[in-house]
Design an enzyme around this catalytic site. Structure first.
Site, short mmCIF file in Angstrom:
data_model
loop_
_atom_site.label_atom_id
_atom_site.label_comp_id
_atom_site.label_asym_id
_atom_site.label_seq_id
_atom_site.Cartn_x
_atom_site.Cartn_y
_atom_site.Cartn_z
CD GLU A 220 -2.76 -0.85 -0.34
OE1 GLU A 220 -2.68 0.38 -0.71
OE2 GLU A 220 -4.07 -1.59 -0.11
NE ARG A 224 -3.94 3.24 -0.86
CZ ARG A 224 -5.37 3.25 0.10
NH1 ARG A 224 -5.77 4.12 0.17
NH2 ARG A 224 -6.03 1.84 0.55
CG ASP A 353 -5.82 -7.20 -7.50
OD1 ASP A 353 -5.16 -6.97 -7.27
OD2 ASP A 353 -6.43 -6.39 -7.05
CD GLU A 487 -11.02 -1.58 -8.43
OE1 GLU A 487 -10.07 -1.39 -7.51
OE2 GLU A 487 -12.29 -1.56 -7.85
#
Length: 593
Positions: A220, A224, A353, A487
């Site tokens: 993360e 980010r 993903d 998404e």
């Protein structure tokens, strides 16, 4: 990047003026005749010129026309009949009526294409220009509202609680601060919110500190913070972002201190001690986490001149290449100590993903020189299509999950990014499969749209199923929530760019309306706990990725294709644009070898 629109004519104001009282009677009479003739000519242009009514229907979103072209110049061209407006996209033209006067064009608000061709009727001259898109302006307003409330109630905190109007932080960031600020930097810049961008830049320079006893999620923080800082640097050229990105990248390097070099999921920034999530298959690392570092770390090597970042992520590939893949698939869990797979659970949604996304984008970001990344992506996609992609009895194509050889006929909201990914990679598909992959991308996109339309709020659930007589519907209460995820919007944006089918903009606008109706609260935007309910039960969190991804992808959906064109930019999995490393740039290319 925005490209200024040009017109093949300009109008120079008349600098001479005369007082009406100085006109003689005959001059007044002549002026009255000229004025009457001009009015007659205007009405004639409106009602009798060929295709004039169609022309009027196609003009849209022009209240802000003066920002791009001179109104007087356009009206002269139209009323004199020298030019005609032709839409680049002829489907779903809004049927609206307009009031033309000497100095203004007015329209009602509706959804329509915004790029037009001004074509001379008598000469071989034409050019493209843009009418400001009201949809795009609305999204800019949504960003302004999100940002203003974050700044008012949660400035410096990681995220905003828009209902209770206070700051919020999850355990992903430890005591690291400012996730929304860093995540939103490039969105502010892209939307030309430069005052807000400067305020965010000042906060980063003065307050963004990595020297703390904080356990953070490597994944993360990378997508980010590192991704956001890199993108802000490449867009603005401000040195503070490059410096902070490299500093943070160096702080993350101890995560790779494992027997295999597969990084830990969690890392203490002060001590450098790492560990994995306790729930992750016997202490395994997660495919989507260790597989989603490549883009950022390659750029860190380029900007710092230190090859160590690139070496760390290239080693991950070496480990994976040595392993057998069940049915050609990549399980979600890998033990960083033994280098062996954990549970044989395969998903193109959560836990898996962005690993697949980064295989493709590593090839694209390398200016298509990373042949290994290309092969890994297309081989993985072939295995996914063979083993996971199915079609429901109702004709909906979906991507199931694979657990030890058995399929679970469930598709997550996170999986919906795959429509855009497959479209992005279709052009490079082997064996003339480009058309097939574009069809597959369109089918997956339609399925994800159906997951939205089959809810009361027209927002998609966290996961939806294809069993027990239901299709594209969440059947479990813990799968019915919506947390402002991007998404589906992301896939609409890619499909629009590659097809220019107006339904993707229409679907995006439907999502905008649903967000405004059900997620907007007094203090910002909030997720909802049940998209099938008639009234929203808000979760009271404005996620940082809502500003970084959802609103950015919506904005780009309604922007021209030359706004961050794909041949020059690749988006990381948090929608932070990173430049393609061109083959013509030997200095950067050599650093990445």
């Amino acid at each position: 990047m925005p490209v200024a629109s040009l017109l093949p004519f300009t109008v120079t104001p008349n600098r001479k003026s005369a007082s009406p009282t100085s006109f003689r009677l005959t001059e007044k009479f002549i002026l009255l005749l000229v004025f009457s003739a001009f009015i007659t000519l205007c009405f004639g242009a409106i009602f009798f010129l060929p295709d004039s009514t169609k022309l009027l229907r196609e003009l849209n979103y022009s209240l802000a026309l003066h920002r791009h072209i001179g109104q007087t110049a356009l009206l002269q061209a139209l009323t004199l009949g020298r030019y005609e407006i032709k839409s680049l996209f002829n489907k779903n033209i809004c049927r609206q009526f307009f009031l033309l006067s000497t100095f203004s064009i007015m329209s009602t608000n509706c959804f329509s294409p915004s790029v037009y061709i001004l074509q001379s009727k008598h000469y071989k001259e034409s050019c493209a220009f843009t009418f400001p898109n009201r949809s795009k302006s609305s999204i800019n307003g949504m960003m302004q509202f999100s940002w203003d409330n974050y700044k008012r109630y949660a400035w410096g905190s990681n995220e905003l609680r828009p209902v209770s109007k206070q700051g919020h932080s999850s355990n992903l960031f430890g005591s690291l601060k400012g996730a929304t600020i860093v995540d939103a930097l490039d969105t502010l810049y892209i939307m030309e919110m430069y005052d807000e961008f400067e305020a965010a830049t000042e906060w980063v320079e003065r307050n963004l500190d990595f020297n703390m006893n904080a356990e953070i999620s490597v994944f993360e923080v990378n997508i980010r913070f590192v991704g956001g800082l890199l993108s802000a640097y490449y867009l603005s050229g401000k040195e503070v972002f490059r410096r902070k990105a490299v500093e943070l990248g160096e702080k993350l390097l101890p995560a790779f201190k494992t027997p295999t070099g597969i990084p830990w999921a969690l890392l203490n920034l002060k001590s450098g001690i790492g560990r994995n999530w306790p729930w992750a298959s016997g202490g395994s690392s997660i495919l989507a986490e260790y597989g989603t570092l490549h883009l950022e770390f390659m750029h860190l090597s380029a900007l710092s001149g230190r090859p160590v970042f690139a070496e760390k992520v290239m080693n991950i590939r070496k480990v994976l290449n040595r392993l057998d893949k069940p049915q050609g698939l990549y399980p979600n869990y890998l033990n960083p100590n033994s280098g062996q797979w954990g549970q044989h659970h395969v998903s193109v949604g959560g836990l898996g993903d962005s690993f697949y996304e980064y295989l493709l984008k590593a090839w694209l970001m390398s200016d298509k020189t990373d042949e290994e990344g290309k092969k890994l992506y297309y081989d993985a996609l072939q295995a996914i299509e063979k083993n996971l992609i199915r079609k429901s009895s109702g004709g909906l194509t979906y991507i199931a999950e694979w657990k030890g050889g058995l399929l679970e006929h469930k598709m997550g909201h996170l999986t919906c990014f795959a429509g855009g990914m497959i479209a992005l990679g279709a052009d490079g598909a082997p064996d003339d499969k480009t058309g097939h992959q574009m069809e597959l991308a369109a089918e997956i996109t339609r399925t994800c749209h159906e997951s939205y339309t089959r809810t009361s709020m027209k927002l998609g659930p966290e996961a939806f199923r294809f069993d027990g007589g239901v299709e594209a519907i969440a059947t479990r209460q813990n799968e019915k929530y919506f947390i402002l995820r991007p998404e589906v919007i992301e896939t609409y944006m890619y499909m629009w760019r590659f097809t220019h089918d107006p339904k993707y903009r229409q679907w995006g606008w439907e999502a905008v309306q649903a967000l405004e109706k059900y997620c907007r609260v007094v203090g910002g935007y909030s997720g909802v706990r049940d998209v099938y309910a008639n009234t929203p039960n808000h979760d009271d969190v404005q996620q940082s990725f809502y500003l970084a991804e959802t609103l950015k992808y919506l904005y780009l959906l309604f922007s021209d294709d030359d706004h961050l064109p794909f041949e020059h930019w690749v988006f990381n999995t948090e929608a932070h644009p990173l430049p393609v490393i061109k083959k013509q740039n030997p200095e950067i290319a050599n650093k990445l070898k």
